[in-house]
Design an enzyme around this catalytic site. Structure first.
Site, mmCIF file in Angstrom:
data_model
loop_
_atom_site.group_PDB
_atom_site.id
_atom_site.type_symbol
_atom_site.label_atom_id
_atom_site.label_comp_id
_atom_site.label_asym_id
_atom_site.label_seq_id
_atom_site.Cartn_x
_atom_site.Cartn_y
_atom_site.Cartn_z
ATOM 1 N NE ARG A 50 18.785 57.302 18.885
ATOM 2 C CZ ARG A 50 18.200 56.282 18.248
ATOM 3 N NH1 ARG A 50 18.499 55.041 18.573
ATOM 4 N NH2 ARG A 50 17.330 56.509 17.296
ATOM 5 N NE ARG A 58 13.422 58.413 15.970
ATOM 6 C CZ ARG A 58 13.768 58.102 17.220
ATOM 7 N NH1 ARG A 58 13.806 59.038 18.164
ATOM 8 N NH2 ARG A 58 14.075 56.855 17.523
ATOM 9 C CE LYS A 98 13.921 49.361 15.020
ATOM 10 N NZ LYS A 98 13.060 50.324 15.755
ATOM 11 N NE ARG A 140 16.714 55.362 22.617
ATOM 12 C CZ ARG A 140 16.367 54.969 21.392
ATOM 13 N NH1 ARG A 140 16.434 53.692 21.064
ATOM 14 N NH2 ARG A 140 15.941 55.842 20.519
ATOM 15 N NE ARG A 195 14.131 53.592 9.891
ATOM 16 C CZ ARG A 195 14.726 53.351 11.064
ATOM 17 N NH1 ARG A 195 15.639 52.435 11.179
ATOM 18 N NH2 ARG A 195 14.381 54.049 12.107
HETATM 19 P P1 AP5 Z 1 15.293 50.247 22.012
HETATM 20 O O1 AP5 Z 1 15.610 48.785 22.077
HETATM 21 O O2 AP5 Z 1 16.401 51.217 22.033
HETATM 22 O O3 AP5 Z 1 14.283 50.523 20.779
HETATM 23 P P2 AP5 Z 1 14.538 50.524 19.210
HETATM 24 O O4 AP5 Z 1 13.413 49.751 18.594
HETATM 25 O O5 AP5 Z 1 15.919 50.096 18.899
HETATM 26 O O6 AP5 Z 1 14.298 52.056 18.924
HETATM 27 P P3 AP5 Z 1 15.154 53.105 18.053
HETATM 28 O O7 AP5 Z 1 14.758 54.468 18.507
HETATM 29 O O8 AP5 Z 1 16.599 52.768 18.080
HETATM 30 O O9 AP5 Z 1 14.556 52.841 16.646
HETATM 31 P P4 AP5 Z 1 14.655 53.729 15.409
HETATM 32 O O10 AP5 Z 1 14.205 52.769 14.389
HETATM 33 O O11 AP5 Z 1 13.906 54.990 15.472
HETATM 34 O O12 AP5 Z 1 16.164 54.232 15.405
HETATM 35 P P5 AP5 Z 1 17.434 53.858 14.524
HETATM 36 O O13 AP5 Z 1 18.611 54.019 15.367
HETATM 37 O O14 AP5 Z 1 17.209 52.600 13.808
HETATM 38 O O15 AP5 Z 1 14.292 50.551 23.235
HETATM 39 C C1 AP5 Z 1 13.868 51.887 23.508
HETATM 40 C C2 AP5 Z 1 13.818 52.119 25.034
HETATM 41 O O16 AP5 Z 1 12.804 51.292 25.605
HETATM 42 C C3 AP5 Z 1 15.125 51.755 25.763
HETATM 43 O O17 AP5 Z 1 15.351 52.688 26.783
HETATM 44 C C4 AP5 Z 1 14.850 50.362 26.353
HETATM 45 O O18 AP5 Z 1 15.545 50.179 27.572
HETATM 46 C C5 AP5 Z 1 13.332 50.394 26.572
HETATM 47 N N1 AP5 Z 1 12.702 49.090 26.321
HETATM 48 C C6 AP5 Z 1 12.983 48.210 25.312
HETATM 49 N N2 AP5 Z 1 12.185 47.121 25.389
HETATM 50 C C7 AP5 Z 1 11.369 47.326 26.464
HETATM 51 C C8 AP5 Z 1 10.328 46.547 27.077
HETATM 52 N N3 AP5 Z 1 9.959 45.348 26.582
HETATM 53 N N4 AP5 Z 1 9.697 47.072 28.163
HETATM 54 C C9 AP5 Z 1 10.073 48.281 28.674
HETATM 55 N N5 AP5 Z 1 11.049 49.055 28.146
HETATM 56 C C10 AP5 Z 1 11.705 48.581 27.045
HETATM 57 O O19 AP5 Z 1 17.395 55.029 13.423
HETATM 58 C C11 AP5 Z 1 17.674 56.367 13.766
HETATM 59 C C12 AP5 Z 1 17.648 57.228 12.521
HETATM 60 O O20 AP5 Z 1 18.679 56.794 11.609
HETATM 61 C C13 AP5 Z 1 16.363 57.175 11.689
HETATM 62 O O21 AP5 Z 1 15.378 58.074 12.165
HETATM 63 C C14 AP5 Z 1 16.880 57.541 10.295
HETATM 64 O O22 AP5 Z 1 17.096 58.916 10.192
HETATM 65 C C15 AP5 Z 1 18.234 56.845 10.268
HETATM 66 N N6 AP5 Z 1 18.137 55.468 9.741
HETATM 67 C C16 AP5 Z 1 18.447 54.319 10.392
HETATM 68 N N7 AP5 Z 1 18.230 53.241 9.631
HETATM 69 C C17 AP5 Z 1 17.758 53.729 8.437
HETATM 70 C C18 AP5 Z 1 17.328 53.097 7.243
HETATM 71 N N8 AP5 Z 1 17.340 51.766 7.100
HETATM 72 N N9 AP5 Z 1 16.901 53.890 6.234
HETATM 73 C C19 AP5 Z 1 16.898 55.236 6.341
HETATM 74 N N10 AP5 Z 1 17.284 55.885 7.463
HETATM 75 C C20 AP5 Z 1 17.713 55.135 8.498
HETATM 76 MG MG MG Z 2 17.622 51.035 18.081
#
Ligand code: AP5
Ligand code: MG
Ligand code: ZN
Length: 215
Positions: free
Chosen positions: A160, A171, A13, A127, A88
């Protein structure tokens, strides 16, 4: 363009949102990034949110809904935005609908990135993110020129806190239980577009642009 990027942790994402942001010149609105900034600034909200994040759990709906409601009213969101990691839960999706209705806006599409669970774990454990400019890397799939150093700004690459295998599994479980129902939620609203998130990053981007009818 008013978009949601939907998908499990590690689906890409953030990676895709940054590419779309450059292309459309609209902001990425990542609740995860906003919460991590609050943690880094040691605000009261950040300190509370950190407990949920470190446990791999969701931060309470009312907190993130308030964050997004405020953020979407900022001037840079006038022409559009890319929501990354929000909504979410079904209550968050319902709240977003109300917020957008109040602003007289409609979503254009919800893009769901589909990736197998074993690949997600490898993506998240490998990552790295620049502590200076926020650019993302992967030790295997998108390595920096010099290990541990950002190509763009020379900053130090960090891992992270929630990218430990045990927290990652939690997660993923939370995604399955609380977020995956949104796939059907948006399918029913005829907003859902599905993309193969297993493909290389540029190919995923191409597929997203294709399903948005932008070449
Ligand atoms: P990356 O693009 O970083 O993936 P992502 O989908 O952004 O993954 P996240 O871990 O950020 O998602 P998340 O939803 O768990 O975390 P968030 O920060 O939202 O890619 C990952 C890796 O893969 C990278 O190294 C990249 O280089 C590689 N990659 C990408 N695409 C690739 C491809 N095509 N091929 C190969 N490699 C690839 O949330 C964190 C925490 O915050 C949650 O757990 C929760 O506690 C809280 N939170 C956030 N939003 C909410 C909400 N709306 N409600 C409640 N709690 C929330
Ligand atoms: Mg992300
Ligand atoms: Zn950097």
């Amino acid at each position: 363009m008013k978009l949601i990027l939907l998908g499990p942790p590690g689906a890409g994402k953030g990676t895709q949102a940054k590419m779309l942001m450059d292309r459309f010149r609209i902001p990425q609105v990542s609740t995860g990034d906003i919460l991590r900034a609050a943690v880094a600034n040691r605000t009261a909200m950040g300190l509370k949110a950190k407990e949920y994040m470190d446990a791999g759990a969701l931060v309470p709906d009312e907190v993130v809904i308030g964050i997004v409601r405020d953020r979407l009213q900022e001037s840079d969101c006038v022409l559009g935005f890319i929501l990354d990691g929000f909504p979410r839960t079904v209550p968050q999706a319902d709240a977003l609908r109300e917020v957008l209705a109040g602003l007289g806006k409609d979503l254009d599409a919800v893009v769901s990135l589909e990736v197998d669970a074993d690949v997600l774990v490898e993506r998240l454990t490998g990552r790295r993110t620049c502590g200076g400019c926020g650019r993302g890397f992967h030790v295997r799939f998108d390595p920096p020129g010099v290990a541990g150093v950002c190509d763009a700004c020379g900053g130090v690459l960090i891992q992270r806190d929630d990218d430990r295998e045990e927290t990652i599994r939690q997660r993923l479980q939370v995604y399955g239980a609380q977020t995956s129902p949104l796939v059907d939620y948006y399918r029913r609203q005829e907003l859902l577009r599905t993309v193969d998130g297993m493909a290389p990053m540029d190919e995923v981007q191409r597929q997203i642009l294709h399903c948005l009818s932008v070449q």
